[in-house]
Design an enzyme around this catalytic site. Structure first.
Site, PDB file in Angstrom:
ATOM      1  N   SER A 102      46.793  51.698  40.670  1.00  0.00           N
ATOM      2  CA  SER A 102      46.193  50.888  41.729  1.00  0.00           C
ATOM      3  C   SER A 102      47.101  50.879  42.943  1.00  0.00           C
ATOM      4  CB  SER A 102      45.993  49.449  41.245  1.00  0.00           C
ATOM      5  OG  SER A 102      47.252  48.807  41.124  1.00  0.00           O
ATOM      6  N   ALA A 103      46.676  50.136  43.971  1.00  0.00           N
ATOM      7  CA  ALA A 103      47.556  49.773  45.077  1.00  0.00           C
ATOM      8  C   ALA A 103      48.397  48.583  44.610  1.00  0.00           C
ATOM      9  CB  ALA A 103      46.729  49.417  46.312  1.00  0.00           C
TER      10      ALA A 103
ATOM     11  N   ASN B 172      49.694  44.699  44.153  1.00  0.00           N
ATOM     12  CA  ASN B 172      49.083  43.379  43.958  1.00  0.00           C
ATOM     13  C   ASN B 172      47.692  43.434  43.343  1.00  0.00           C
ATOM     14  OD1 ASN B 172      51.379  42.215  45.074  1.00  0.00           O
ATOM     15  ND2 ASN B 172      50.532  42.208  47.141  1.00  0.00           N
TER      16      ASN B 172
ATOM     17  N   LYS C  35      48.807  44.837  37.921  1.00  0.00           N
ATOM     18  CA  LYS C  35      49.222  45.837  36.922  1.00  0.00           C
ATOM     19  C   LYS C  35      50.151  45.232  35.872  1.00  0.00           C
ATOM     20  CE  LYS C  35      50.853  48.604  40.057  1.00  0.00           C
ATOM     21  NZ  LYS C  35      50.378  47.826  41.230  1.00  0.00           N
ATOM     22  N   SER C  36      51.167  44.501  36.325  1.00  0.00           N
ATOM     23  CA  SER C  36      52.126  43.916  35.373  1.00  0.00           C
ATOM     24  C   SER C  36      51.458  42.861  34.502  1.00  0.00           C
ATOM     25  CB  SER C  36      53.318  43.314  36.122  1.00  0.00           C
ATOM     26  OG  SER C  36      54.037  44.320  36.814  1.00  0.00           O
TER      27      SER C  36
ATOM     28  N   GLU D 200      55.786  50.236  36.314  1.00  0.00           N
ATOM     29  CA  GLU D 200      56.370  51.005  37.426  1.00  0.00           C
ATOM     30  C   GLU D 200      56.461  52.493  37.067  1.00  0.00           C
ATOM     31  OE1 GLU D 200      56.612  49.500  40.123  1.00  0.00           O
ATOM     32  OE2 GLU D 200      56.723  47.388  39.542  1.00  0.00           O
TER      33      GLU D 200
ATOM     34  N   GLN E 187      55.122  55.006  38.284  1.00  0.00           N
ATOM     35  CA  GLN E 187      55.190  55.969  39.384  1.00  0.00           C
ATOM     36  C   GLN E 187      56.593  56.558  39.533  1.00  0.00           C
ATOM     37  OE1 GLN E 187      54.618  52.707  39.843  1.00  0.00           O
ATOM     38  NE2 GLN E 187      55.926  51.878  41.480  1.00  0.00           N
TER      39      GLN E 187
ATOM     40  N   CYS F 258      41.333  44.668  50.278  1.00  0.00           N
ATOM     41  CA  CYS F 258      41.902  44.556  51.620  1.00  0.00           C
ATOM     42  C   CYS F 258      41.487  43.205  52.216  1.00  0.00           C
ATOM     43  CB  CYS F 258      41.367  45.713  52.465  1.00  0.00           C
ATOM     44  SG  CYS F 258      41.897  45.742  54.190  1.00  0.00           S
TER      45      CYS F 258
END
EC number: 2.7.1.21
Length: 205
Positions: free
Chosen positions: A9-10, A12, A15-16, A88, A90, A145
């Site tokens: 995702s982007a 916030n 994910k965590s 994390e 990525q 957004c």
């Protein structure tokens, strides 16, 4: 049969939080999980995965030199592992993503990876690139957004709050440095050199 999952995702998008919930679901059934997070990201303290809503869990750290397959194999010999979860993700290297696929294929342990898809320049992180290529299951976690559209891009802000898209790929920061936006407002903010002005105009539409 175990599989390799990539939840992307982007910023916030929770994910965590999703990782911690998945780990809890296993533990609630008496199963053992091993959680990893990137050594480079110490915003909430080293050796810990923390969510914005206050949940946290101890975690093993990985850096570019960590041999994940060997660590996980040795740990599984000592005690059965039912699931490996990586926050994390990525920041994984190509080789580490391959190692995680070996954890799935050779050790038959499910691996759930959570991470950003792209950086502030709109380019794939190395870890995300190979997770997108090699994972069995891809799951997009959505956030929005300020305009209400799906946020798929991440803006980096300087100390004065101005967006920019040059510099090192990795600069650790939270909400004060990065903002998730849709593609349109990502481009508009970089063209205008201001996210605040665009947000103000949107409020008055």
């Amino acid at each position: 049969m175990a599989q390799l999952y990539f939840y992307y995702s982007a910023m916030n998008a929770g994910k965590s939080t999703a990782l911690l919930q998945s780990s809890y679901n296993y533990q609630e059934r008496g199963m053992r999980t091993v959680v990893y997070t990137a050594e480079i990201d110490d915003r909430f303290g080293a050796g810990k995965v923390s969510s914005r809503i206050g949940l946290s869990s101890p975690a093993k750290l990985f850096n570019q030199n960590t041999s994940l397959f060997e660590e996980i194999r040795a740990e599984s010999v000592r005690q059965t592992i039912h699931c490996v979860l990586v926050d994390e993700s990525q920041f994984l290297t190509r080789q580490q993503v391959y190692q995680l696929s070996e954890v799935v294929d050779k050790l038959d342990i499910p691996v759930l990876c959570y991470g950003l898809r792209t950086d502030f320049r709109g380019e794939l992180f190395v870890g995300s690139q190979y997770l997108l290529a090699w994972s069995d299951k891809l799951v997009e976690l959505k956030t929005i957004c300020f305009c209400g559209r799906k946020a798929s891009m991440v803006l980096r802000l300087d100390q004065d709050g101005r967006p920019y898209n040059e510099g090192e790929q990795v600069v650790i920061g939270g909400n004060e440095r990065y903002v998730s936006v849709c593609r349109k407002h990502y481009k508009d903010a970089l063209e205008e050199g201001s996210l605040t002005a665009i947000q103000e105009r949107h409020r008055h539409i």
